[in-house]
Write a protein that holds these residues in place. Sequence first.
Motif, PDB file in Angstrom:
ATOM      1  N   VAL A  66       0.991  -1.770  -0.069  1.00 40.23           N
ATOM      2  CA  VAL A  66       0.350  -0.003   0.229  1.00 40.23           C
ATOM      3  C   VAL A  66       1.035   1.234  -0.203  1.00 40.23           C
ATOM      4  O   VAL A  66       1.939   1.963   0.277  1.00 40.23           O
ATOM      5  N   THR A  67       0.575   2.281  -1.434  1.00 39.55           N
ATOM      6  CA  THR A  67       1.355   3.583  -1.093  1.00 39.55           C
ATOM      7  C   THR A  67       0.192   4.337  -0.538  1.00 39.55           C
ATOM      8  O   THR A  67      -1.468   4.221  -1.102  1.00 39.55           O
ATOM      9  N   GLY A  68       0.791   5.499   0.745  1.00 47.01           N
ATOM     10  CA  GLY A  68      -0.747   6.670   0.746  1.00 47.01           C
ATOM     11  C   GLY A  68      -0.342   7.686   1.019  1.00 47.01           C
ATOM     12  O   GLY A  68       0.906   8.303   1.061  1.00 47.01           O
ATOM     13  N   PRO A  69      -0.901   8.559   1.092  1.00 47.25           N
ATOM     14  CA  PRO A  69      -0.104  10.262   1.806  1.00 47.25           C
ATOM     15  C   PRO A  69       0.056  10.133   3.265  1.00 47.25           C
ATOM     16  O   PRO A  69       0.998  11.040   3.527  1.00 47.25           O
ATOM     17  N   ASN A  70      -0.460   9.327   3.658  1.00 42.89           N
ATOM     18  CA  ASN A  70      -0.159   9.305   5.442  1.00 42.89           C
ATOM     19  C   ASN A  70      -0.412   7.870   5.859  1.00 42.89           C
ATOM     20  O   ASN A  70      -0.895   6.984   5.587  1.00 42.89           O
ATOM     21  N   ILE A  71      -0.396   7.797   7.135  1.00 42.31           N
ATOM     22  CA  ILE A  71      -0.348   6.206   7.494  1.00 42.31           C
ATOM     23  C   ILE A  71      -1.661   5.926   7.929  1.00 42.31           C
ATOM     24  O   ILE A  71      -2.382   5.023   8.146  1.00 42.31           O
ATOM     25  N   LYS A  72      -2.497   6.787   8.340  1.00 43.45           N
ATOM     26  CA  LYS A  72      -3.636   6.499   8.324  1.00 43.45           C
ATOM     27  C   LYS A  72      -4.795   6.530   6.886  1.00 43.45           C
ATOM     28  O   LYS A  72      -5.106   5.376   7.118  1.00 43.45           O
ATOM     29  N   ALA A  73      -4.754   7.320   6.181  1.00 42.90           N
ATOM     30  CA  ALA A  73      -5.034   6.905   4.625  1.00 42.90           C
ATOM     31  C   ALA A  73      -4.652   5.429   4.758  1.00 42.90           C
ATOM     32  O   ALA A  73      -5.159   4.698   4.110  1.00 42.90           O
ATOM     33  N   VAL A  74      -3.273   5.113   4.996  1.00 43.58           N
ATOM     34  CA  VAL A  74      -2.839   4.138   4.724  1.00 43.58           C
ATOM     35  C   VAL A  74      -3.778   2.440   5.524  1.00 43.58           C
ATOM     36  O   VAL A  74      -4.278   1.735   4.624  1.00 43.58           O
ATOM     37  N   ALA A  75      -3.940   2.822   6.428  1.00 39.11           N
ATOM     38  CA  ALA A  75      -4.741   2.239   7.268  1.00 39.11           C
ATOM     39  C   ALA A  75      -6.683   1.965   6.657  1.00 39.11           C
ATOM     40  O   ALA A  75      -6.973   0.926   6.712  1.00 39.11           O
ATOM     41  N   SER A  76      -6.714   3.083   6.748  1.00 41.79           N
ATOM     42  CA  SER A  76      -7.966   2.997   5.840  1.00 41.79           C
ATOM     43  C   SER A  76      -8.656   2.310   4.322  1.00 41.79           C
ATOM     44  O   SER A  76      -9.662   1.745   4.513  1.00 41.79           O
ATOM     45  N   ALA A  77      -6.784   2.388   3.631  1.00 42.62           N
ATOM     46  CA  ALA A  77      -7.213   1.661   2.561  1.00 42.62           C
ATOM     47  C   ALA A  77      -7.170  -0.053   2.691  1.00 42.62           C
ATOM     48  O   ALA A  77      -7.826  -0.553   1.933  1.00 42.62           O
ATOM     49  N   VAL A  78      -6.606  -0.426   3.496  1.00 44.58           N
ATOM     50  CA  VAL A  78      -5.940  -1.579   3.905  1.00 44.58           C
ATOM     51  C   VAL A  78      -7.452  -2.325   4.745  1.00 44.58           C
ATOM     52  O   VAL A  78      -8.569  -3.390   3.851  1.00 44.58           O
ATOM     53  N   GLU A  79      -8.784  -1.296   5.768  1.00 44.47           N
ATOM     54  CA  GLU A  79      -9.639  -2.128   5.947  1.00 44.47           C
ATOM     55  C   GLU A  79     -10.759  -1.395   5.083  1.00 44.47           C
ATOM     56  O   GLU A  79     -11.952  -2.333   4.829  1.00 44.47           O
ATOM     57  N   GLN A  80     -10.434  -0.351   4.314  1.00 43.46           N
ATOM     58  CA  GLN A  80     -11.457  -0.578   2.511  1.00 43.46           C
ATOM     59  C   GLN A  80     -11.132  -1.853   1.740  1.00 43.46           C
ATOM     60  O   GLN A  80     -12.519  -2.591   0.729  1.00 43.46           O
ATOM     61  N   ILE A  81     -10.389  -2.592   1.662  1.00 42.26           N
ATOM     62  CA  ILE A  81      -9.745  -3.128   0.975  1.00 42.26           C
ATOM     63  C   ILE A  81     -10.504  -4.867   1.681  1.00 42.26           C
ATOM     64  O   ILE A  81     -10.507  -5.594   0.183  1.00 42.26           O
ATOM     65  N   TYR A  82     -10.146  -5.092   2.935  1.00 38.55           N
ATOM     66  CA  TYR A  82      -9.921  -6.513   3.126  1.00 38.55           C
ATOM     67  C   TYR A  82     -11.514  -7.026   2.420  1.00 38.55           C
ATOM     68  O   TYR A  82     -11.141  -8.345   1.684  1.00 38.55           O
ATOM     69  N   PRO A  83     -13.109  -6.459   2.672  1.00 41.91           N
ATOM     70  CA  PRO A  83     -13.941  -7.013   2.073  1.00 41.91           C
ATOM     71  C   PRO A  83     -14.169  -7.783   0.474  1.00 41.91           C
ATOM     72  O   PRO A  83     -14.171  -8.452   0.443  1.00 41.91           O
ATOM     73  N   PHE A  84     -13.172  -6.387  -0.211  1.00 41.32           N
ATOM     74  CA  PHE A  84     -13.410  -6.933  -1.791  1.00 41.32           C
ATOM     75  C   PHE A  84     -12.454  -8.266  -1.854  1.00 41.32           C
ATOM     76  O   PHE A  84     -12.671  -9.109  -3.111  1.00 41.32           O
ATOM     77  N   VAL A  85     -11.384  -7.943  -1.376  1.00 39.95           N
ATOM     78  CA  VAL A  85     -10.122  -9.502  -1.365  1.00 39.95           C
ATOM     79  C   VAL A  85     -10.892 -10.726  -0.807  1.00 39.95           C
ATOM     80  O   VAL A  85     -10.499 -11.466  -1.181  1.00 39.95           O
ATOM     81  N   PHE A  86     -11.326 -10.372   0.506  1.00 36.54           N
ATOM     82  CA  PHE A  86     -12.422 -11.534   1.193  1.00 36.54           C
ATOM     83  C   PHE A  86     -12.992 -12.103   0.309  1.00 36.54           C
ATOM     84  O   PHE A  86     -13.239 -13.826   0.290  1.00 36.54           O
ATOM     85  N   GLU A  87     -14.222 -11.956  -0.230  1.00 33.01           N
ATOM     86  CA  GLU A  87     -14.892 -12.788  -1.468  1.00 33.01           C
ATOM     87  C   GLU A  87     -14.065 -13.307  -2.140  1.00 33.01           C
ATOM     88  O   GLU A  87     -14.937 -14.208  -2.887  1.00 33.01           O
ATOM     89  N   SER A  88     -12.780 -12.665  -2.708  1.00 27.66           N
ATOM     90  CA  SER A  88     -11.927 -13.392  -4.036  1.00 27.66           C
ATOM     91  C   SER A  88     -11.219 -14.491  -3.621  1.00 27.66           C
ATOM     92  O   SER A  88     -10.070 -14.752  -4.516  1.00 27.66           O
ATOM     93  N   ARG A  89     -11.017 -14.237  -2.504  1.00 30.03           N
ATOM     94  CA  ARG A  89     -10.074 -15.834  -1.582  1.00 30.03           C
ATOM     95  C   ARG A  89      -9.923 -16.741  -2.598  1.00 30.03           C
ATOM     96  O   ARG A  89     -10.969 -17.305  -2.313  1.00 30.03           O
ATOM     97  N   LYS A  90      -9.187 -17.301  -2.171  1.00 28.86           N
ATOM     98  CA  LYS A  90      -9.090 -18.839  -3.037  1.00 28.86           C
ATOM     99  C   LYS A  90      -9.576 -20.065  -1.600  1.00 28.86           C
ATOM    100  O   LYS A  90      -9.061 -20.047  -0.923  1.00 28.86           O
TER     101      LYS A  90
END
Length: 183
Positions: free
Chosen positions: A159-183
């Motif tokens: 993850v690349t972002g402008p600050n640590i807060k944005a990086v943590a939010s990005a991981v929280e946001q992406i988790y449900p999407f990657v969870f539904e495409s898990r192997k």
Amino acid sequence: MDADSDVALDILITNVVCVFRTRCHLNLRKIALEGANVIYKRDVGKVLMKLRKPRITATIWSSGKVICTGATSEEEAKLGARRLARSLQKLGFQVIFTDFKVVNVLAVCNMPFEIRLPEFTKNNRPHASYEPELHPAVCYRIKTLRATLQIFSTGSITVTGPNIKAVASAVEQIYPFVFESRK
């Protein structure tokens, strides 16, 4: 296991990039001759200075702009930048530490599962792009956070972002999407 249950994911910050200004002209030749742990790149017009603690590499221009890379937290980046400004003061420059700003944070996060990248890309088409011939990861951009995620089939996410807060939010946001495409 469902996407709504709380899962603790370790987000490892690998690099924090920050900038600051000294509000004075810096003589690069003097820094190169009198400074410690210095590499003078005359053809480019900059000096690289390394600090051991915190472990930071600074790029210094004669205009007084300094870019620091290599820190692993925002606090460490600020401490390193202040320490660098102090070492420039000790070389005889009238340094005033101003305009400090964290501009980029790079972090790595490992999901507890593998991800089907073609399925993930198809489900998240406007934001995700996947070119397996060019790069082994899906590039997922979150414009509101100004964050970019590189999602690998192993479950590793960079993850690349402008600050640590944005990086943590990005991981929280992406988790449900990657969870539904898990192997």
